[in-house]
Design a protein around this motif. Structure first.
Motif, mmCIF file in Angstrom:
data_model
loop_
_atom_site.group_PDB
_atom_site.id
_atom_site.type_symbol
_atom_site.label_atom_id
_atom_site.label_comp_id
_atom_site.label_asym_id
_atom_site.label_seq_id
_atom_site.Cartn_x
_atom_site.Cartn_y
_atom_site.Cartn_z
ATOM 1 N N ARG A 1 13.213 80.475 -8.420
ATOM 2 C CA ARG A 1 12.696 79.637 -9.987
ATOM 3 C C ARG A 1 12.633 77.910 -8.965
ATOM 4 N NH1 ARG A 1 16.659 82.519 -12.281
ATOM 5 N NH2 ARG A 1 17.969 81.863 -12.484
ATOM 6 N N LEU A 2 13.762 77.184 -8.244
ATOM 7 C CA LEU A 2 13.344 75.886 -8.064
ATOM 8 C C LEU A 2 12.684 75.574 -7.666
ATOM 9 C CD1 LEU A 2 17.794 75.810 -7.080
ATOM 10 C CD2 LEU A 2 16.295 74.352 -8.880
ATOM 11 N N LEU A 3 12.123 76.642 -6.181
ATOM 12 C CA LEU A 3 10.479 76.668 -5.935
ATOM 13 C C LEU A 3 9.162 76.325 -6.679
ATOM 14 C CD1 LEU A 3 11.445 78.825 -2.597
ATOM 15 C CD2 LEU A 3 11.332 76.076 -2.688
ATOM 16 N N ASP A 4 9.441 77.111 -7.788
ATOM 17 C CA ASP A 4 8.934 77.221 -8.791
ATOM 18 C C ASP A 4 8.928 75.228 -9.730
ATOM 19 O OD1 ASP A 4 7.739 79.465 -7.924
ATOM 20 O OD2 ASP A 4 8.915 80.452 -9.808
ATOM 21 N N GLU A 5 9.773 75.371 -9.847
ATOM 22 C CA GLU A 5 10.309 74.458 -10.475
ATOM 23 C C GLU A 5 9.651 72.820 -10.096
ATOM 24 O OE1 GLU A 5 13.390 71.101 -12.324
ATOM 25 O OE2 GLU A 5 13.741 73.435 -12.551
ATOM 26 N N PHE A 6 9.887 73.017 -8.755
ATOM 27 C CA PHE A 6 9.342 71.862 -7.249
ATOM 28 C C PHE A 6 7.553 71.609 -7.518
ATOM 29 C CE2 PHE A 6 7.576 71.284 -2.244
ATOM 30 C CZ PHE A 6 8.206 70.309 -2.832
ATOM 31 N N ASP A 7 6.663 72.973 -7.751
ATOM 32 C CA ASP A 7 5.464 73.634 -7.593
ATOM 33 C C ASP A 7 4.880 72.981 -8.994
ATOM 34 O OD1 ASP A 7 4.883 74.476 -5.430
ATOM 35 O OD2 ASP A 7 4.466 76.346 -6.279
ATOM 36 N N ALA A 8 5.635 72.842 -9.708
ATOM 37 C CA ALA A 8 4.763 71.828 -10.968
ATOM 38 C C ALA A 8 5.729 70.376 -11.165
ATOM 39 C CB ALA A 8 6.199 73.378 -12.101
ATOM 40 N N LEU A 9 6.990 70.553 -11.019
ATOM 41 C CA LEU A 9 7.138 68.947 -9.975
ATOM 42 C C LEU A 9 5.500 67.783 -9.341
ATOM 43 C CD1 LEU A 9 10.385 68.397 -9.079
ATOM 44 C CD2 LEU A 9 9.098 67.398 -11.329
ATOM 45 N N ARG A 10 5.303 68.867 -8.210
ATOM 46 C CA ARG A 10 3.843 68.107 -7.899
ATOM 47 C C ARG A 10 2.258 67.993 -8.954
ATOM 48 N NH1 ARG A 10 4.455 70.818 -1.697
ATOM 49 N NH2 ARG A 10 4.171 72.731 -3.066
ATOM 50 N N ALA A 11 2.457 69.317 -9.554
ATOM 51 C CA ALA A 11 1.408 69.686 -10.432
ATOM 52 C C ALA A 11 1.462 68.124 -10.774
ATOM 53 C CB ALA A 11 1.120 70.688 -10.579
ATOM 54 N N ASP A 12 1.957 68.168 -11.611
ATOM 55 C CA ASP A 12 1.627 67.200 -12.442
ATOM 56 C C ASP A 12 1.754 66.275 -12.101
ATOM 57 O OD1 ASP A 12 3.079 66.014 -15.720
ATOM 58 O OD2 ASP A 12 4.131 65.092 -14.432
ATOM 59 N N CYS A 13 2.443 65.295 -10.944
ATOM 60 C CA CYS A 13 2.043 64.285 -10.269
ATOM 61 C C CYS A 13 0.610 64.202 -9.872
ATOM 62 C CB CYS A 13 3.426 63.740 -8.916
ATOM 63 S SG CYS A 13 2.856 62.487 -8.670
ATOM 64 N N ARG A 14 0.312 64.817 -9.607
ATOM 65 C CA ARG A 14 -0.768 64.934 -9.115
ATOM 66 C C ARG A 14 -2.068 64.854 -9.657
ATOM 67 N NH1 ARG A 14 -0.068 70.515 -5.156
ATOM 68 N NH2 ARG A 14 0.634 69.467 -4.001
ATOM 69 N N GLY A 15 -1.726 65.022 -11.785
ATOM 70 C CA GLY A 15 -2.618 65.401 -12.629
ATOM 71 C C GLY A 15 -2.397 64.413 -13.009
ATOM 72 N N ARG A 16 -1.783 63.435 -12.889
ATOM 73 C CA ARG A 16 -1.635 62.502 -13.647
ATOM 74 C C ARG A 16 -2.141 61.224 -12.877
ATOM 75 N NH1 ARG A 16 5.342 60.869 -15.623
ATOM 76 N NH2 ARG A 16 5.574 62.651 -16.852
ATOM 77 N N ILE A 17 -2.481 61.669 -11.720
ATOM 78 C CA ILE A 17 -2.890 60.635 -10.353
ATOM 79 C C ILE A 17 -4.187 60.639 -10.634
ATOM 80 C CG2 ILE A 17 -3.535 60.119 -8.397
ATOM 81 C CD1 ILE A 17 -0.483 60.048 -7.811
ATOM 82 N N ALA A 18 -4.474 62.426 -10.799
ATOM 83 C CA ALA A 18 -5.976 61.749 -11.061
ATOM 84 C C ALA A 18 -6.700 61.768 -12.395
ATOM 85 C CB ALA A 18 -6.099 64.221 -11.217
ATOM 86 N N SER A 19 -5.928 61.335 -13.805
ATOM 87 C CA SER A 19 -6.092 60.807 -14.482
ATOM 88 C C SER A 19 -7.098 59.554 -14.699
ATOM 89 C CB SER A 19 -5.238 61.094 -15.664
ATOM 90 O OG SER A 19 -3.491 59.917 -15.584
ATOM 91 N N VAL A 20 -5.924 58.613 -13.405
ATOM 92 C CA VAL A 20 -6.603 57.528 -12.883
ATOM 93 C C VAL A 20 -8.261 57.297 -13.324
ATOM 94 C CG1 VAL A 20 -6.800 56.066 -11.394
ATOM 95 C CG2 VAL A 20 -4.722 56.949 -12.095
ATOM 96 N N ASP A 21 -8.800 58.652 -12.895
ATOM 97 C CA ASP A 21 -9.858 57.793 -12.214
ATOM 98 C C ASP A 21 -10.450 58.385 -14.072
ATOM 99 O OD1 ASP A 21 -10.840 58.132 -10.095
ATOM 100 O OD2 ASP A 21 -10.594 60.326 -9.700
ATOM 101 N N GLY A 22 -9.939 58.736 -15.694
ATOM 102 C CA GLY A 22 -10.684 58.629 -15.940
ATOM 103 C C GLY A 22 -9.621 56.946 -16.721
ATOM 104 N N ALA A 23 -9.191 56.060 -16.534
ATOM 105 C CA ALA A 23 -8.563 55.357 -16.480
ATOM 106 C C ALA A 23 -9.509 53.963 -16.708
ATOM 107 C CB ALA A 23 -7.421 54.902 -16.286
#
Length: 156
Positions: A134-156
């Motif tokens: 579960r902690l490894l899945d949470e780590f995946d979710a943290l990375r995905a969230d960070c990547r998603g936020r950074i990817a949103s920069v293209d639209g900013a």
């Protein structure tokens, strides 16, 4: 359930250095602030009525778009800085919990394999393996969230 340390995500999580993310986030936040300050200064110079003549006109014409561009840069840097800071916060917690869980798991596995009466350690081993997963899945979710936020920069 398999050994959590055999999961490639475990190597990434254990090797992560949250402080490096914090340093990067701080540097980007500083750059965002510098961009905003520079944009403000250039806007002030462009609107300065005391500076007149061909040099002033040429300067104003050549830099007319720069404050707006710096504003976009500031916004994008702020988004990335915030994403990295949030990732660091989550990473600190998940990494510490994972390291503790793996240590407890090693102890429980040693007790469960002991020739002495195991005393129910097998159940503890499975519980700790599930927690590590579960902690490894949470780590995946943290990375995905960070990547998603950074990817949103293209639209900013």
């Amino acid at each position: 359930m398999t050994d959590p340390l055999s999961d490639p995500r475990a190597r990434d999580l254990i090797a992560a250095v949250p402080g490096e993310l914090g340093n990067l986030a701080s540097g980007l936040a500083q750059a965002a602030g510098d961009s905003a300050l520079t944009a403000h200064g250039l806007s002030a110079v462009q609107q300065d009525p005391s500076w007149t003549g061909p040099a002033a006109d040429a300067f104003r014409g050549s830099l007319a778009r720069v404050p707006r561009q710096l504003g976009r840069i500031q916004s994008r840097l702020a988004i990335v800085s915030t994403a990295l800071a949030a990732y660091e916060d989550g990473l600190v917690e998940v990494r510490a919990a994972f390291v503790r869980t793996v240590a407890r798991l090693a102890d429980a596995e040693a007790r469960a394999s002991s020739p002495l009466p195991a005393g129910g350690w097998e159940g503890e081993v499975e519980r700790l393996r599930a927690l590590a997963a579960r902690l490894l899945d949470e780590f995946d979710a943290l990375r995905a969230d960070c990547r998603g936020r950074i990817a949103s920069v293209d639209g900013a």
